[in-house]
Design a protein around this motif. Sequence first.
Motif, PDB file in Angstrom:
ATOM      1  N   MET A 240      73.583  19.998  96.923  1.00  0.00           N
ATOM      2  CA  MET A 240      73.833  18.596  97.253  1.00  0.00           C
ATOM      3  C   MET A 240      73.671  17.724  96.021  1.00  0.00           C
ATOM      4  O   MET A 240      74.491  16.872  95.717  1.00  0.00           O
ATOM      5  CB  MET A 240      72.827  18.120  98.310  1.00  0.00           C
ATOM      6  CG  MET A 240      73.203  18.356  99.715  1.00  0.00           C
ATOM      7  SD  MET A 240      74.142  16.994 100.369  1.00  0.00           S
ATOM      8  CE  MET A 240      72.866  15.744 100.536  1.00  0.00           C
ATOM      9  N   SER A 243      76.432  18.099  93.420  1.00  0.00           N
ATOM     10  CA  SER A 243      77.748  17.539  93.749  1.00  0.00           C
ATOM     11  C   SER A 243      77.729  16.012  93.778  1.00  0.00           C
ATOM     12  O   SER A 243      78.748  15.381  93.534  1.00  0.00           O
ATOM     13  CB  SER A 243      78.288  18.113  95.058  1.00  0.00           C
ATOM     14  OG  SER A 243      77.423  17.850  96.103  1.00  0.00           O
ATOM     15  N   THR A 244      76.570  15.424  94.047  1.00  0.00           N
ATOM     16  CA  THR A 244      76.517  13.962  93.936  1.00  0.00           C
ATOM     17  C   THR A 244      76.164  13.550  92.508  1.00  0.00           C
ATOM     18  O   THR A 244      76.072  12.361  92.222  1.00  0.00           O
ATOM     19  CB  THR A 244      75.458  13.357  94.884  1.00  0.00           C
ATOM     20  OG1 THR A 244      74.213  14.002  94.640  1.00  0.00           O
ATOM     21  CG2 THR A 244      75.829  13.512  96.327  1.00  0.00           C
ATOM     22  N   GLY A 245      75.952  14.516  91.644  1.00  0.00           N
ATOM     23  CA  GLY A 245      75.602  14.196  90.270  1.00  0.00           C
ATOM     24  C   GLY A 245      74.206  13.632  90.150  1.00  0.00           C
ATOM     25  O   GLY A 245      73.899  12.908  89.226  1.00  0.00           O
ATOM     26  N   ALA A 247      72.912  11.305  91.621  1.00  0.00           N
ATOM     27  CA  ALA A 247      73.094   9.879  91.393  1.00  0.00           C
ATOM     28  C   ALA A 247      71.896   9.060  91.837  1.00  0.00           C
ATOM     29  O   ALA A 247      71.644   7.994  91.309  1.00  0.00           O
ATOM     30  CB  ALA A 247      74.336   9.407  92.122  1.00  0.00           C
ATOM     31  N   ASN A 248      71.173   9.550  92.832  1.00  0.00           N
ATOM     32  CA  ASN A 248      70.065   8.751  93.341  1.00  0.00           C
ATOM     33  C   ASN A 248      68.746   9.040  92.644  1.00  0.00           C
ATOM     34  O   ASN A 248      67.714   8.501  93.002  1.00  0.00           O
ATOM     35  CB  ASN A 248      69.898   8.997  94.843  1.00  0.00           C
ATOM     36  CG  ASN A 248      71.003   8.317  95.610  1.00  0.00           C
ATOM     37  OD1 ASN A 248      71.494   7.284  95.186  1.00  0.00           O
ATOM     38  ND2 ASN A 248      71.410   8.916  96.699  1.00  0.00           N
TER      39      ASN A 248
ATOM     40  N   LEU B 182      75.277   8.465  99.945  1.00  0.00           N
ATOM     41  CA  LEU B 182      76.536   8.716  99.242  1.00  0.00           C
ATOM     42  C   LEU B 182      77.170   7.440  98.701  1.00  0.00           C
ATOM     43  O   LEU B 182      78.133   7.500  97.945  1.00  0.00           O
ATOM     44  CB  LEU B 182      77.531   9.419 100.172  1.00  0.00           C
ATOM     45  CG  LEU B 182      77.180  10.848 100.553  1.00  0.00           C
ATOM     46  CD1 LEU B 182      78.205  11.402 101.516  1.00  0.00           C
ATOM     47  CD2 LEU B 182      77.102  11.728  99.325  1.00  0.00           C
ATOM     48  N   LYS B 253      80.477  15.675  99.567  1.00  0.00           N
ATOM     49  CA  LYS B 253      79.257  15.102  99.002  1.00  0.00           C
ATOM     50  C   LYS B 253      79.501  14.463  97.641  1.00  0.00           C
ATOM     51  O   LYS B 253      78.779  14.702  96.689  1.00  0.00           O
ATOM     52  CB  LYS B 253      78.152  16.175  98.891  1.00  0.00           C
ATOM     53  CG  LYS B 253      77.840  16.907 100.170  1.00  0.00           C
ATOM     54  CD  LYS B 253      77.013  16.062 101.095  1.00  0.00           C
ATOM     55  CE  LYS B 253      76.618  16.803 102.354  1.00  0.00           C
ATOM     56  NZ  LYS B 253      77.743  17.215 103.194  1.00  0.00           N
ATOM     57  N   MET B 254      80.550  13.676  97.558  1.00  0.00           N
ATOM     58  CA  MET B 254      80.795  12.958  96.310  1.00  0.00           C
ATOM     59  C   MET B 254      80.438  11.499  96.494  1.00  0.00           C
ATOM     60  O   MET B 254      80.578  10.939  97.572  1.00  0.00           O
ATOM     61  CB  MET B 254      82.256  13.095  95.900  1.00  0.00           C
ATOM     62  CG  MET B 254      82.548  14.471  95.355  1.00  0.00           C
ATOM     63  SD  MET B 254      84.240  14.627  94.862  1.00  0.00           S
ATOM     64  CE  MET B 254      84.346  13.353  93.634  1.00  0.00           C
ATOM     65  N   MET B 255      79.994  10.890  95.409  1.00  0.00           N
ATOM     66  CA  MET B 255      79.569   9.502  95.500  1.00  0.00           C
ATOM     67  C   MET B 255      80.764   8.600  95.770  1.00  0.00           C
ATOM     68  O   MET B 255      81.864   8.826  95.265  1.00  0.00           O
ATOM     69  CB  MET B 255      78.898   9.064  94.195  1.00  0.00           C
ATOM     70  CG  MET B 255      77.598   9.752  93.933  1.00  0.00           C
ATOM     71  SD  MET B 255      76.447   9.621  95.283  1.00  0.00           S
ATOM     72  CE  MET B 255      75.813   7.990  95.024  1.00  0.00           C
TER      73      MET B 255
END
Lengths: 251, 302
Positions: A240, A243-245, A247-248, B182, B253-255
């Motif tokens: 997870m 794939s979101t990099g 980011a949070n 997200l 699951k991409m921003m």
Amino acid sequence: MSRKKELLSRVGLRLDGRRADELRRIRCKLGVFTQPDGSAYIEQGLTKVLAAVYGPHQVRSKQKAQHDTCIINTQFSMAVFSTNERKKRPRGDRKSTELSMHLQQALLAVIKTELYPWSQIDVYVEVLHGDGGIYPACVNAATLAIIDAGIPIKEYVCACTASLGNNDIPMLDVSHQEEVIGGPTLTVAALPMSGKIVLMEMSQRFHLDHLPKVLDKALEGCKDIKAILDEAVKNHVREMGSSTGWANTTS
Amino acid sequence: MSQKIHIRTASASSRVRPLATTEKSYKIFTPGEVVIKEANTNFVRGHGTYEENGDLKASVAGVKEQVNKLISVRPLKSRYNGQVGEVLVGRISEVQQKRWKVDTNSRLDSVLMLSSVNLPGGELRRRSVEDQHMMRQYLQEGDLISAEVQSIFSDGSLSLHTRSLRYGKLGQGLLIKVFPSLVKKSKIHFHNLPFGVSLILGNNGYIWISPPTDNTDDNVGGFVQNLEEVISKDIREAMGRVRNCILALAENKMMLFDTSIVFAYEESLKYSVAELLLPEAMVDVALLTQHRLSMLDDYEFE
């Protein structure tokens, strides 16, 4: 009368070819649904369970709301096609209600309910295929779903069954076949890291002398299951996150 | 007319791996794991952690974050945790005396006070008892609104306000719900996309897609809802495409932010809007989008 079938063969193998201290294969997956806040799927041998968690959210009925904790609502149901004989209804019978309550007890022991006043957490588990060890599979699935939902818990709660084969040898993770043949089944839900037991249930009587070793075996099983679940959670979080990099994450 | 039929094998779904965007890796903590051993006075316990036997342990699965002495573990997915100033999309769930209750995907329903909305007739109007009786005429159960977080109550519920012409009741459009984590946090959450669609990316994971809004400031109070206006087919199709693109990105699951959505839209043009709902097409669009985003990143770093 025919002789009662032995649970363990002379070479120490069980009916499905496992040794006495072996678990069935566990496969699990987190985040299987998009609608609930958290969801999980687990297979323990042929027992297959889906779990979905909603919440914490506002309590729908005003009377039930608690000012200092959140209430946990659990619903256990078995698909009508999950057992040998087609079930009449998936939930609402005595067994389902009892399992719902047991599941709630196990979850209450770990969820940090004090963090969510006036709230409610709904946990729904559905057995797709019942092949022994239904309650343990439900507890494990619910744990994964709760972790997926990001709800704070003290630690994993895992459950496992153990039995006594040939009146002497403790056996881990009893399948449906072994349940039917006989032999007492001990179901234990425990917190594997601290070793606390949150639920213990026996299907039949056996001599008290055997209890410690069967219980130890079941607790060992819980620890093994925890290791497997932990691995799955870490993999899921890593996937997870990448794939979101991440980011949070700030650091 | 023959119709195209898509057949998928059951194993196809497992072939799709999540798309890894970065090589970065973090230590992942899971519930019960010790974050810091014997954390005495040197650390402050933050969210997602608890103290037991002198050790600081994680209570959720995620990565550690440290701000000076404050240690917290942030889960990758959870209910919406509001912060002041964030833009939300919500649905009115209850009308009470002097306040509306709004479902905003947070753990308690949010509150929109009658005093924190702009009523028709100027900002400085006194709120009378008649206004309390009229509340349901402004906003009733089921209405969608956009709002901003004004403050957070002690029990963790949010207080909202719509004291700006940007906020208020939403008219015609589509609502999508995704996981709040997200939605990328940014300064701007109202977007007018180049292909004639406007978008509100709510921080709470509620995304509102609507026909282009003209930025004239003559609409008062934000309680007007024009349901008579007929939206042309092109615009409706573009809205549907944006919706499916966002779903494709969320599924992988991409921003979600303006650039990723615009890219996804552009990459999706080879599919029809309905085809975009097929898992293969969703993954394809997400992959192409991610590729373009990573090229953008490389370019920025040069």
